[in-house]
Scaffold this motif. Structure first.
Motif, PDB file in Angstrom:
ATOM      1  N   HIS A 142     -55.334  23.695  65.589  1.00 19.71           N
ATOM      2  CA  HIS A 142     -55.766  23.531  66.978  1.00 19.71           C
ATOM      3  C   HIS A 142     -57.276  23.673  67.066  1.00 19.71           C
ATOM      4  N   ALA A 143     -57.846  23.304  68.198  1.00 22.38           N
ATOM      5  CA  ALA A 143     -59.280  23.517  68.414  1.00 22.38           C
ATOM      6  C   ALA A 143     -59.550  25.010  68.567  1.00 22.38           C
ATOM      7  N   ALA A 144     -60.773  25.415  68.265  1.00 21.63           N
ATOM      8  CA  ALA A 144     -61.137  26.831  68.388  1.00 21.63           C
ATOM      9  C   ALA A 144     -60.949  27.313  69.820  1.00 21.63           C
ATOM     10  N   GLY A 145     -60.247  28.432  69.961  1.00 23.60           N
ATOM     11  CA  GLY A 145     -60.017  29.020  71.273  1.00 23.60           C
ATOM     12  C   GLY A 145     -58.924  28.352  72.090  1.00 23.60           C
ATOM     13  N   LYS A 146     -58.230  27.378  71.508  1.00 23.39           N
ATOM     14  CA  LYS A 146     -57.169  26.663  72.227  1.00 23.39           C
ATOM     15  C   LYS A 146     -55.897  26.632  71.390  1.00 23.39           C
ATOM     16  N   PRO A 147     -55.269  27.766  71.180  1.00 30.13           N
ATOM     17  CA  PRO A 147     -54.079  27.830  70.321  1.00 30.13           C
ATOM     18  C   PRO A 147     -52.963  26.908  70.777  1.00 30.13           C
ATOM     19  N   SER A 148     -52.438  26.156  69.841  1.00 31.95           N
ATOM     20  CA  SER A 148     -51.379  25.180  70.111  1.00 31.95           C
ATOM     21  C   SER A 148     -50.783  24.759  68.780  1.00 31.95           C
ATOM     22  N   THR A 149     -49.593  24.191  68.823  1.00 28.32           N
ATOM     23  CA  THR A 149     -48.982  23.677  67.597  1.00 28.32           C
ATOM     24  C   THR A 149     -48.778  22.161  67.640  1.00 28.32           C
ATOM     25  N   SER A 150     -49.297  21.493  68.647  1.00 24.71           N
ATOM     26  CA  SER A 150     -49.019  20.064  68.809  1.00 24.71           C
ATOM     27  C   SER A 150     -49.559  19.231  67.647  1.00 24.71           C
ATOM     28  N   ARG A 151     -50.645  19.666  67.023  1.00 24.03           N
ATOM     29  CA  ARG A 151     -51.196  18.915  65.893  1.00 24.03           C
ATOM     30  C   ARG A 151     -50.266  18.928  64.687  1.00 24.03           C
ATOM     31  N   ALA A 152     -49.288  19.796  64.708  1.00 18.35           N
ATOM     32  CA  ALA A 152     -48.350  19.890  63.587  1.00 18.35           C
ATOM     33  C   ALA A 152     -47.044  19.152  63.854  1.00 18.35           C
ATOM     34  N   ASP A 153     -46.899  18.528  65.030  1.00 19.05           N
ATOM     35  CA  ASP A 153     -45.633  17.878  65.372  1.00 19.05           C
ATOM     36  C   ASP A 153     -45.226  16.839  64.335  1.00 19.05           C
ATOM     37  N   HIS A 154     -46.207  16.091  63.804  1.00 19.34           N
ATOM     38  CA  HIS A 154     -45.888  15.016  62.863  1.00 19.34           C
ATOM     39  C   HIS A 154     -45.354  15.538  61.529  1.00 19.34           C
ATOM     40  N   LEU A 155     -45.571  16.814  61.243  1.00 20.29           N
ATOM     41  CA  LEU A 155     -45.134  17.353  59.953  1.00 20.29           C
ATOM     42  C   LEU A 155     -43.614  17.314  59.792  1.00 20.29           C
ATOM     43  N   ALA A 156     -42.904  17.232  60.898  1.00 24.53           N
ATOM     44  CA  ALA A 156     -41.441  17.108  60.810  1.00 24.53           C
ATOM     45  C   ALA A 156     -41.041  15.833  60.076  1.00 24.53           C
ATOM     46  N   GLY A 157     -41.935  14.837  60.075  1.00 21.55           N
ATOM     47  CA  GLY A 157     -41.656  13.573  59.398  1.00 21.55           C
ATOM     48  C   GLY A 157     -42.092  13.539  57.948  1.00 21.55           C
ATOM     49  N   VAL A 158     -42.682  14.617  57.462  1.00 24.72           N
ATOM     50  CA  VAL A 158     -43.107  14.695  56.056  1.00 24.72           C
ATOM     51  C   VAL A 158     -41.951  15.257  55.236  1.00 24.72           C
ATOM     52  N   GLN A 159     -41.502  14.492  54.256  1.00 19.76           N
ATOM     53  CA  GLN A 159     -40.328  14.895  53.500  1.00 19.76           C
ATOM     54  C   GLN A 159     -40.637  15.386  52.086  1.00 19.76           C
ATOM     55  N   VAL A 160     -41.921  15.585  51.787  1.00 16.71           N
ATOM     56  CA  VAL A 160     -42.290  16.153  50.479  1.00 16.71           C
ATOM     57  C   VAL A 160     -42.735  17.599  50.684  1.00 16.71           C
ATOM     58  N   PRO A 161     -42.749  18.399  49.633  1.00 19.45           N
ATOM     59  CA  PRO A 161     -43.204  19.791  49.760  1.00 19.45           C
ATOM     60  C   PRO A 161     -44.650  19.874  50.230  1.00 19.45           C
ATOM     61  N   MET A 162     -44.953  20.929  50.973  1.00 21.90           N
ATOM     62  CA  MET A 162     -46.292  21.144  51.516  1.00 21.90           C
ATOM     63  C   MET A 162     -46.742  22.569  51.244  1.00 21.90           C
ATOM     64  N   LEU A 163     -47.999  22.712  50.821  1.00 25.88           N
ATOM     65  CA  LEU A 163     -48.607  24.022  50.605  1.00 25.88           C
ATOM     66  C   LEU A 163     -49.705  24.220  51.645  1.00 25.88           C
ATOM     67  N   PHE A 164     -49.597  25.283  52.422  1.00 29.80           N
ATOM     68  CA  PHE A 164     -50.597  25.629  53.430  1.00 29.80           C
ATOM     69  C   PHE A 164     -51.403  26.819  52.921  1.00 29.80           C
ATOM     70  N   LEU A 165     -52.697  26.638  52.749  1.00 32.08           N
ATOM     71  CA  LEU A 165     -53.605  27.704  52.368  1.00 32.08           C
ATOM     72  C   LEU A 165     -54.408  28.062  53.609  1.00 32.08           C
TER      73      LEU A 165
END
Length: 225
Positions: A136-159
């Motif tokens: 999300h943008a600084a100071g604007k907590p949200s999860t909408s930018r991650a909505d598309h990740l539901a369509g990713v079917q390979v493993p993902m590593l978040f650092l």
């Protein structure tokens, strides 16, 4: 030691972008590593991460997004950025045939890679590595930018750093939990979005980079097979 080769990657519109390939002698995988919105592929963080990953047997292909190639400060539209990601993955596959491929990047670069993967899977890519996913943008907590990740079917590593102003950690945990076994979260204590740490932590930026590269190599190992 790895050789660093300068490349030009052709784009479908007839243009091209610069790229760098760090290739260790006995590479076991290749990471297509996209830069963030504020600095290009030759930024010290990108360069040092590529060198450290090469020491662990992971080749790294860095490339410029078109806006950075043109000297603009305005990031490309997602459509343009995703075309560049696809071209870079194609280049990596052509230059390192048979080598397991991974994609992702720093901040903006990671998000553009995941959007590309969600829209139409990147050929041969076994997983995505996000070095500071910009939730999300600084100071604007949200999860909408991650909505598309539901369509990713390979493993993902978040650092993710605990002081990252673009990724509220409880929200990151919520997102990765919802993705289930596809997502692995590696938390870097005290790190901000640029993976800088405070002096009083007793660690330096180099220590953090080593932690990141150890985590990437360990996560890739079972996927390489």
């Amino acid at each position: 030691m790895a050789d660093t080769e300068s490349l030009r990657i052709a784009l479908p519109d007839g243009g091209a972008v610069s790229a760098l390939l760090d290739r260790p002698a006995s590479a076991t995988a290749c990471y297509v590593f996209a830069h963030g919105a504020g600095a290009g592929m030759q930024h010290a963080f990108m360069t040092q991460m590529a060198a450290s990953l090469a020491q662990r047997g992971i080749a790294v292909l860095r490339f410029q997004f078109p806006f950075m190639e043109q000297g603009s400060k305005r990031p490309d539209s997602p459509a343009v950025a995703q075309v560049a990601v696809r071209a870079a993955v194609h280049e990596a596959a052509a230059r390192l045939p048979g080598l397991p491929l991974f994609a992702g990047g720093k901040s903006f670069g990671g998000r553009m890679s995941s959007q590309a993967q969600a829209g139409d899977p990147l050929p041969g890519v076994r997983g995505l590595v996000f070095v500071g996913f910009p939730l999300h943008a600084a100071g604007k907590p949200s999860t909408s930018r991650a909505d598309h990740l539901a369509g990713v079917q390979v493993p993902m590593l978040f650092l993710q750093g605990t002081r990252d102003a673009l990724a509220d950690l409880p929200l990151v945990r919520e997102v990765t939990a919802a993705l289930g076994a596809r997502a692995t979260l590696q938390v870097v204590d005290g790190a901000d979005h640029a993976f800088h740490v405070l002096v009083r932590s007793g660690r330096g930026d180099a220590d953090v980079r080593e932690q990141l590269c150890d985590a990437i190599a360990a996560w890739m190992r079972p996927l390489i097979g």
